[in-house]
Design an enzyme around this catalytic site. Structure first.
Site, PDB file in Angstrom:
ATOM      1  CB  SER A 142      -0.846  -0.015   1.287  1.00  0.00           C
ATOM      2  OG  SER A 142      -1.477   1.236   1.493  1.00  0.00           O
ATOM      3  CE1 TYR A 155      -4.365  -2.028   5.094  1.00  0.00           C
ATOM      4  CE2 TYR A 155      -3.201   0.017   4.653  1.00  0.00           C
ATOM      5  CZ  TYR A 155      -3.903  -1.084   4.199  1.00  0.00           C
ATOM      6  OH  TYR A 155      -4.146  -1.234   2.859  1.00  0.00           O
TER       7      TYR A 155
HETATM    8  P1  NAD Z   1     -11.447  -6.235   0.355  1.00  0.00           P
HETATM    9  O1  NAD Z   1     -11.984  -6.111   1.737  1.00  0.00           O
HETATM   10  O2  NAD Z   1     -12.321  -5.914  -0.809  1.00  0.00           O
HETATM   11  O3  NAD Z   1     -10.878  -7.714   0.114  1.00  0.00           O
HETATM   12  C1  NAD Z   1     -10.122  -8.374   1.072  1.00  0.00           C
HETATM   13  C2  NAD Z   1     -10.044  -9.834   0.709  1.00  0.00           C
HETATM   14  O4  NAD Z   1      -9.282 -10.514   1.731  1.00  0.00           O
HETATM   15  C3  NAD Z   1     -11.404 -10.531   0.669  1.00  0.00           C
HETATM   16  O5  NAD Z   1     -11.404 -11.500  -0.357  1.00  0.00           O
HETATM   17  C4  NAD Z   1     -11.485 -11.200   2.041  1.00  0.00           C
HETATM   18  O6  NAD Z   1     -12.363 -12.326   2.075  1.00  0.00           O
HETATM   19  C5  NAD Z   1     -10.040 -11.611   2.219  1.00  0.00           C
HETATM   20  N1  NAD Z   1      -9.676 -11.893   3.610  1.00  0.00           N
HETATM   21  C6  NAD Z   1      -9.801 -11.087   4.689  1.00  0.00           C
HETATM   22  N2  NAD Z   1      -9.396 -11.748   5.784  1.00  0.00           N
HETATM   23  C7  NAD Z   1      -8.981 -12.962   5.396  1.00  0.00           C
HETATM   24  C8  NAD Z   1      -8.465 -14.114   6.071  1.00  0.00           C
HETATM   25  N3  NAD Z   1      -8.268 -14.118   7.398  1.00  0.00           N
HETATM   26  N4  NAD Z   1      -8.178 -15.201   5.355  1.00  0.00           N
HETATM   27  C9  NAD Z   1      -8.384 -15.227   4.011  1.00  0.00           C
HETATM   28  N5  NAD Z   1      -8.877 -14.174   3.320  1.00  0.00           N
HETATM   29  C10 NAD Z   1      -9.171 -13.073   4.014  1.00  0.00           C
HETATM   30  O7  NAD Z   1     -10.127  -5.349   0.347  1.00  0.00           O
HETATM   31  P2  NAD Z   1      -9.230  -4.708  -0.834  1.00  0.00           P
HETATM   32  O8  NAD Z   1      -9.367  -3.242  -0.737  1.00  0.00           O
HETATM   33  O9  NAD Z   1      -9.453  -5.398  -2.106  1.00  0.00           O
HETATM   34  O10 NAD Z   1      -7.785  -5.046  -0.270  1.00  0.00           O
HETATM   35  C11 NAD Z   1      -6.925  -6.005  -0.824  1.00  0.00           C
HETATM   36  C12 NAD Z   1      -5.495  -5.668  -0.450  1.00  0.00           C
HETATM   37  O11 NAD Z   1      -5.151  -4.402  -1.018  1.00  0.00           O
HETATM   38  C13 NAD Z   1      -5.274  -5.524   1.050  1.00  0.00           C
HETATM   39  O12 NAD Z   1      -4.010  -6.073   1.389  1.00  0.00           O
HETATM   40  C14 NAD Z   1      -5.267  -4.031   1.258  1.00  0.00           C
HETATM   41  O13 NAD Z   1      -4.536  -3.665   2.380  1.00  0.00           O
HETATM   42  C15 NAD Z   1      -4.612  -3.572  -0.026  1.00  0.00           C
HETATM   43  N6  NAD Z   1      -4.841  -2.175  -0.368  1.00  0.00           N
HETATM   44  C16 NAD Z   1      -6.108  -1.708  -0.591  1.00  0.00           C
HETATM   45  C17 NAD Z   1      -6.279  -0.370  -0.947  1.00  0.00           C
HETATM   46  C18 NAD Z   1      -7.621   0.212  -1.231  1.00  0.00           C
HETATM   47  O14 NAD Z   1      -7.714   1.436  -1.415  1.00  0.00           O
HETATM   48  N7  NAD Z   1      -8.674  -0.579  -1.322  1.00  0.00           N
HETATM   49  C19 NAD Z   1      -5.174   0.470  -1.039  1.00  0.00           C
HETATM   50  C20 NAD Z   1      -3.906  -0.042  -0.795  1.00  0.00           C
HETATM   51  C21 NAD Z   1      -3.752  -1.365  -0.469  1.00  0.00           C
END
Ligand code: NAD
Length: 260
Positions: A142, A155
């Protein structure tokens, strides 16, 4: 381009992970999905990906907060898809609270899912990659792996850890045909961020649309969300021959957030 390759994408039942799974499958890779959700919906995602892209698609319901389940997920991918050539460590959770109120259990869960799961999955997948002398490890970090924001102790600590882990893995595997890189997205409109927007709207008593605009304006010079498919395109590039000597990098895809 990735025909004949196999990939695990953790946390791919939603958001960025699903976008990456879609893009890798479109490039021809067989994929293993992972994450939580309604079993019927997950089966529909699995079936639709396989049908639209003509690739094998497996699913593991492993809870990544448990190291034994992470290892089992890798074993299941080898058993069902034949190998793990590409490992995308994407699953992540968020919690926002000031440091003196940050709940211990949230700290532990964020570190386990956002950081330790990547360590356990890499450790389990590397022997097979090394044997075949080809592997691509992509960690979804991130902007918070590079800079901090208030209220995000767990985080930001975990994501900085992911960037550090990425560098070490790159060095350890530098001459094994395996690369390891981190992608550092800014804002992507996924359920993880929608929850933060709703909380901000509620706290400030404003409309969700206004909270969305303010969220972007606070950090990102470019006032647009990156899409999961754009993150997927970067992941596909990191798996390509063009990126064969790119390793140990942390690549922002963040609308200028970390250029400031
Ligand atoms: P999201 O909540 O849409 O998806 C998260 C996914 O992780 C889901 O499929 C969920 O079921 C799974 N998950 C959560 N806990 C779990 C566990 N214990 N075991 C197995 N699976 C698990 O989130 P997202 O925004 O798509 O985030 C995905 C990644 O991207 C994360 O690492 C997040 O930190 C990173 N990220 C997101 C953003 C953003 O703006 N959305 C920005 C930077 C980084």
């Amino acid at each position: 381009m990735l025909k004949g390759r196999t990939a695990i994408i953790t946390g791919s039942t939603s958001g960025i992970g699903l976008g990456i799974a879609e893009t890798l499958a479109a490039a021809g890779a067989a994929v293993m999905l992972n994450g939580f959700g309604d079993p019927a919906q997950i089966e529909e995602i699995r079936r639709s990906l396989a049908e639209r892209h003509g690739v094998r698609v497996a699913y593991s319901g492993a809870d990544l907060s448990k190291p034994a389940e992470v290892r089992r997920m890798v074993e299941q991918a080898v058993a069902e898809l034949g190998a793990v050539d590409i490992l995308v460590n994407n699953a992540g959770i968020q919690h926002v609270a000031p440091i003196d109120e940050f709940p211990d259990d949230k700290w532990d869960a964020i570190l386990a899912i956002n950081l330790s799961a990547a360590f356990h999955a890499i450790k389990a997948a590397v022997p097979g990659m090394r044997e075949r002398r080809w592997g691509r490890i992509v960690n979804v970090a991130s902007t918070h792996g590079l800079v901090a924001s208030a209220g995000k102790a767990g985080y930001v600590a975990a994501k900085h850890g992911v960037v550090g882990l990425t560098k070490v893995v790159a060095l350890d595997l530098a001459n094994d045909g395996i690369t390891c890189n981190a992608i550092c997205p800014g804002w992507v409109l996924t359920p993880l961020v929608e929850r933060q927007i709703e909380a901000r709207a509620k706290e400030a008593g404003m409309a969700v649309q206004q909270a969305k605009e303010e969220l972007l304006r606070e950090k990102q010079p470019m006032l647009a969300f990156t899409t999961p498919e754009q993150i997927g395109a970067l992941a596909v590039f990191l798996c390509s021959d063009g990126a064969a000597t790119m390793t140990g990098t942390a690549l922002p895809i963040d609308g200028g957030w970390t250029a400031q």
